[in-house]
Design an enzyme around this catalytic site. Structure first.
Site, mmCIF file in Angstrom:
data_model
loop_
_atom_site.group_PDB
_atom_site.id
_atom_site.type_symbol
_atom_site.label_atom_id
_atom_site.label_comp_id
_atom_site.label_asym_id
_atom_site.label_seq_id
_atom_site.Cartn_x
_atom_site.Cartn_y
_atom_site.Cartn_z
ATOM 1 N N ARG A 242 0.833 -1.309 -0.069
ATOM 2 C CA ARG A 242 0.192 0.129 0.021
ATOM 3 C C ARG A 242 0.748 1.281 -0.116
ATOM 4 O O ARG A 242 1.803 1.293 0.665
ATOM 5 C CB ARG A 242 -0.959 -0.137 1.217
ATOM 6 C CG ARG A 242 -2.085 -0.899 1.168
ATOM 7 C CD ARG A 242 -3.108 -0.415 0.217
ATOM 8 N NE ARG A 242 -4.449 -1.316 0.081
ATOM 9 C CZ ARG A 242 -4.478 -2.418 -0.550
ATOM 10 N NH1 ARG A 242 -3.452 -2.727 -1.204
ATOM 11 N NH2 ARG A 242 -5.637 -2.961 -0.336
ATOM 12 N N GLU A 271 -3.666 7.095 -4.530
ATOM 13 C CA GLU A 271 -3.740 6.490 -5.857
ATOM 14 C C GLU A 271 -5.614 6.699 -6.444
ATOM 15 O O GLU A 271 -6.170 6.586 -5.064
ATOM 16 C CB GLU A 271 -3.109 5.277 -6.253
ATOM 17 C CG GLU A 271 -4.057 4.076 -5.150
ATOM 18 C CD GLU A 271 -3.166 2.742 -5.620
ATOM 19 O OE1 GLU A 271 -4.057 1.803 -5.892
ATOM 20 O OE2 GLU A 271 -2.059 2.592 -5.126
ATOM 21 N N HIS A 290 -0.937 -0.273 -9.671
ATOM 22 C CA HIS A 290 -1.744 -1.449 -8.927
ATOM 23 C C HIS A 290 -2.111 -2.551 -9.625
ATOM 24 O O HIS A 290 -3.371 -2.941 -9.517
ATOM 25 C CB HIS A 290 -2.753 -0.730 -8.238
ATOM 26 C CG HIS A 290 -3.184 -1.184 -6.905
ATOM 27 N ND1 HIS A 290 -3.595 -0.562 -5.512
ATOM 28 C CD2 HIS A 290 -3.083 -2.655 -6.450
ATOM 29 C CE1 HIS A 290 -3.704 -1.353 -4.598
ATOM 30 N NE2 HIS A 290 -3.467 -2.563 -5.073
#
Length: 339
Positions: A242, A271, A290
């Site tokens: 993360r 994000e 991601h």
């Protein structure tokens, strides 16, 4: 009337394996939502009013206000491993089941992507490729990298993914491994010849640091100014967990000073980001959007699990991988089966 299933902000669920949605559509009213990541809990509750099951991505945040304003919600099934965007305590208080996918579903995919990012920054793959595209083959002498063999690799978090990264760098690259994880005993790391250390020691020793820990309030900005100051000159950092685990301003300062030689990120705090993000001005930073879990094998396994969660809940069967285990006792008292 069919029970309602909401697919919230998951662009991958049902896209590559449409049978997952088709299975659900046979029994449920299934609707897909693409919502703003920072939608308030009250607004989120209004949008999802009447839904019994939610298949959730990493956003938005299912906070206490959300749970206080929904009725009839039975299950939130995370289409992924992390569940930091769900108020677990409030979900438990309201009797809502929260599940995640099995650790093994994403293990190989995320670990391999972490290694891919690592090798990209160590060997300057994107930068050198851009020169080929520019017909500047002759500039290849600019792209000397380092080898992972014999280097000290620090791994923060020795769970499903961190342990797999350790296996790859130890057995595949003959790297020395040190681990920071307060919840794993050193004897459980011995098969990769890893040494358990405190965080301060890890950042001092490591040539390459992998962040593989889940995000909690306690480890927010686990790498910040103090940690960067203790790192070796020329350290490399890879984060597939993360973005909130790294203090972005401290990272930028370390890149500007040269303390950090390269960074591979699949996650960024705040994000999604755009092309104007300050980290993107560094040519030794590689960012992917991601996608670490984006393999066909991983997405298939994740989808299978989410479908199973919903089908089980509809039959009053306790799903696997329940995050808020305290809710299970209440379910059993209400006659739910556990198989």
């Amino acid at each position: 009337m069919k029970s309602k299933v909401a697919i919230v902000n998951s662009s991958s669920f049902g896209k590559y394996f449409p049978e997952h949605v088709e299975i659900l559509q046979q029994k449920f009213d299934v609707q897909r939502f693409d919502l703003p990541p920072k939608l308030s809990g009250r607004e989120l509750a209004d949008v999802l009013k009447g839904f019994k099951y939610i298949i959730a991505s990493t956003t938005p945040f299912f906070d206490s206000v959300f749970f206080d304003n929904v009725e009839g919600l039975v299950l939130i099934s995370r289409h992924g491993l992390g569940y930091d965007n769900i108020d677990i305590g409030k979900a438990t208080e309201k009797g809502v089941i929260v599940t995640k996918v099995r650790g093994g579903a994403e293990r190989e995919a995320v670990a391999e992507h972490a290694i891919a990012l690592c090798m990209s920054v160590l060997r300057k793959v994107p930068q050198s490729y851009s020169k080929v595209l520019q017909s500047k083959w002759s500039e290849r002498q600019k792209f000397f990298g380092i080898e992972l063999k014999g280097k000290t690799v620090g791994i923060i978090g020795f769970g499903n993914i961190g342990s797999r990264v350790a296996e790859i760098v130890h057995f595949g690259f003959n790297a020395d491994v040190v681990v920071y994880d307060p919840f794993v005993a050193e004897e459980n790391m011995s098969y990769v010849n890893a040494r358990k250390v405190e965080l301060n020691e890890l950042v001092k020793l490591s040539d390459v640091i992998f962040i593989c820990a889940k995000y909690t309030k306690e480890n927010y900005h686990i790498l910040s100014t103090n940690e960067f100051e203790m790192m070796k000159e020329g350290v490399y950092i890879v984060n597939t967990s993360r973005g909130e685990l790294i203090d972005q301003e401290a990272l930028i300062q370390a890149l500007e000073s040269g303390k950090v030689a390269g960074v591979g990120l699949d996650v960024v705090e705040g994000e999604p980001i755009n092309g104007e993000h300050p980290l993107l001005r560094f040519d030794n930073v590689v960012v992917t959007p991601h996608i670490a879990a984006y393999t066909f094998e991983s997405i298939k396994a994740m989808g299978d699990k989410v479908v199973s969660d919903v089908l089980r809940a509809e039959e009053r069967i306790i799903p696997e991988e329940v995050v808020n285990v305290a809710v299970i006792k209440k379910l059993e008292e209400e006659g739910w089966k556990k198989i």
